[in-house]
Design a protein around this motif. Structure first.
Motif, PDB file in Angstrom:
ATOM      1  N   HIS A   1      10.657   6.161 -10.684  1.00  0.00           N
ATOM      2  CA  HIS A   1       9.330   5.589 -10.937  1.00  0.00           C
ATOM      3  C   HIS A   1       9.442   4.146 -11.432  1.00  0.00           C
ATOM      4  CE1 HIS A   1       5.337   5.324 -13.033  1.00  0.00           C
ATOM      5  NE2 HIS A   1       4.985   5.779 -11.843  1.00  0.00           N
TER       6      HIS A   1
ATOM      7  N   GLN B   1       8.064   0.800  -9.556  1.00  0.00           N
ATOM      8  CA  GLN B   1       7.152  -0.126 -10.222  1.00  0.00           C
ATOM      9  C   GLN B   1       7.689  -1.560 -10.184  1.00  0.00           C
ATOM     10  OE1 GLN B   1       6.667   1.931 -14.018  1.00  0.00           O
ATOM     11  NE2 GLN B   1       4.518   2.304 -13.496  1.00  0.00           N
TER      12      GLN B   1
ATOM     13  N   THR C   1       4.449   5.363  -5.518  1.00  0.00           N
ATOM     14  CA  THR C   1       4.596   5.227  -6.969  1.00  0.00           C
ATOM     15  C   THR C   1       3.636   6.157  -7.703  1.00  0.00           C
ATOM     16  OG1 THR C   1       5.289   2.929  -6.692  1.00  0.00           O
ATOM     17  CG2 THR C   1       4.552   3.571  -8.884  1.00  0.00           C
ATOM     18  N   LYS C   2       2.412   6.261  -7.206  1.00  0.00           N
ATOM     19  CA  LYS C   2       1.438   7.185  -7.817  1.00  0.00           C
ATOM     20  C   LYS C   2       1.926   8.624  -7.710  1.00  0.00           C
ATOM     21  CE  LYS C   2      -2.654   4.377  -7.025  1.00  0.00           C
ATOM     22  NZ  LYS C   2      -3.858   4.195  -6.202  1.00  0.00           N
ATOM     23  N   GLN C   3       2.448   8.967  -6.542  1.00  0.00           N
ATOM     24  CA  GLN C   3       2.949  10.325  -6.331  1.00  0.00           C
ATOM     25  C   GLN C   3       4.134  10.618  -7.256  1.00  0.00           C
ATOM     26  OE1 GLN C   3       4.411  11.080  -2.367  1.00  0.00           O
ATOM     27  NE2 GLN C   3       3.945  13.256  -2.523  1.00  0.00           N
ATOM     28  N   THR C   4       5.042   9.671  -7.383  1.00  0.00           N
ATOM     29  CA  THR C   4       6.193   9.854  -8.276  1.00  0.00           C
ATOM     30  C   THR C   4       5.722   9.962  -9.719  1.00  0.00           C
ATOM     31  OG1 THR C   4       7.604   8.609  -6.759  1.00  0.00           O
ATOM     32  CG2 THR C   4       8.422   8.896  -8.990  1.00  0.00           C
ATOM     33  N   GLY C   5       4.724   9.177 -10.086  1.00  0.00           N
ATOM     34  CA  GLY C   5       4.169   9.250 -11.444  1.00  0.00           C
ATOM     35  C   GLY C   5       3.593  10.624 -11.741  1.00  0.00           C
ATOM     36  N   THR C   6       2.907  11.195 -10.763  1.00  0.00           N
ATOM     37  CA  THR C   6       2.349  12.545 -10.925  1.00  0.00           C
ATOM     38  C   THR C   6       3.465  13.574 -11.080  1.00  0.00           C
ATOM     39  OG1 THR C   6       0.426  11.923  -9.592  1.00  0.00           O
ATOM     40  CG2 THR C   6       0.850  14.270  -9.843  1.00  0.00           C
TER      41      THR C   6
ATOM     42  N   ARG D   1       0.837  -1.214   0.000  1.00  0.00           N
ATOM     43  CA  ARG D   1       0.000   0.000   0.000  1.00  0.00           C
ATOM     44  C   ARG D   1       0.869   1.261   0.000  1.00  0.00           C
ATOM     45  NH1 ARG D   1      -5.583  -0.261   1.492  1.00  0.00           N
ATOM     46  NH2 ARG D   1      -6.176  -2.393   1.960  1.00  0.00           N
TER      47      ARG D   1
ATOM     48  N   GLY E   1       2.674   1.627  -3.271  1.00  0.00           N
ATOM     49  CA  GLY E   1       1.706   1.976  -4.321  1.00  0.00           C
ATOM     50  C   GLY E   1       1.404   3.465  -4.304  1.00  0.00           C
ATOM     51  N   ASN E   2       1.199   4.013  -3.106  1.00  0.00           N
ATOM     52  CA  ASN E   2       0.925   5.453  -2.988  1.00  0.00           C
ATOM     53  C   ASN E   2       2.146   6.271  -3.411  1.00  0.00           C
ATOM     54  OD1 ASN E   2      -1.679   5.043  -2.054  1.00  0.00           O
ATOM     55  ND2 ASN E   2      -1.058   5.017   0.085  1.00  0.00           N
TER      56      ASN E   2
ATOM     57  N   LYS F   1       5.017  13.216 -14.565  1.00  0.00           N
ATOM     58  CA  LYS F   1       4.200  13.820 -15.622  1.00  0.00           C
ATOM     59  C   LYS F   1       4.365  15.339 -15.626  1.00  0.00           C
ATOM     60  CE  LYS F   1      -0.484  14.077 -17.485  1.00  0.00           C
ATOM     61  NZ  LYS F   1      -0.167  15.323 -18.108  1.00  0.00           N
TER      62      LYS F   1
END
Length: 161
Positions: free
Chosen positions: A111, A115, A62-67, A56, A59-60, A70
């Protein structure tokens, strides 16, 4: 002959006297083995719970790094367009563009690593029979199993005393 009879009587009496002690020792050994199995089981359940928590958290992250990635890539594209539209780009603009590119590359690497690690945790959880689609359900089940294991452990330790 009398000597053999006396020896048999003595050994028989000794056997009757030590039988309860051997029985207690045998059940004590069995209880100790059961206690070890319960502790091992509890350790495995706690490991699964830690893996779910790590999944968990990662996962959070990774989402933050993805944002962030971008946003950084958007900034690189904007600076690239600005460089392309400028006849004589300033040194500051070139420096800012190179810095933005390095930042985007760093975020991309981070990132990708996150992943990969996340996929490894997902595989580990799947191997343990835990679907990452139903983590909440599995966490509730694990909490119940850990509670039962702790209760059993307490009873076994009390019985061993």
């Amino acid at each position: 002959m009398a000597r053999d009879l006396k020896l048999k009587v003595t050994l028989s009496a000794l056997d009757r006297a030590t039988r309860p002690i051997r029985t207690v020792m045998g059940s004590s050994i069995g209880l100790a083995k059961s206690l070890k199995q319960t502790r091992d089981s509890l350790k495995g359940l706690q490991t699964q719970q830690r893996d779910i928590s790590s999944f968990r958290t990662l996962g959070n992250a990774t989402k933050q790094t993805g944002t962030q990635l971008k946003a950084s890539q958007d900034r690189v594209r904007a600076l690239s367009r600005e460089l392309g539209n400028t006849r004589n780009p300033t040194r500051a603009l070139n420096t800012e563009f190179r810095r933005a590119v390095r930042e985007a590359q760093g975020l991309k690497t981070k990132h990708q690593e996150q992943q990969r690690t996340l996929q490894g945790l997902r595989s580990k959880l799947n191997d343990a029979g835990i679907s990452t689609r139903n983590l909440g359900e599995h966490e509730r089940r694990l909490r119940g199993e850990i509670g039962r294991a702790n209760s059993s452990l307490g009873k076994q330790e009390a019985a061993l005393r």
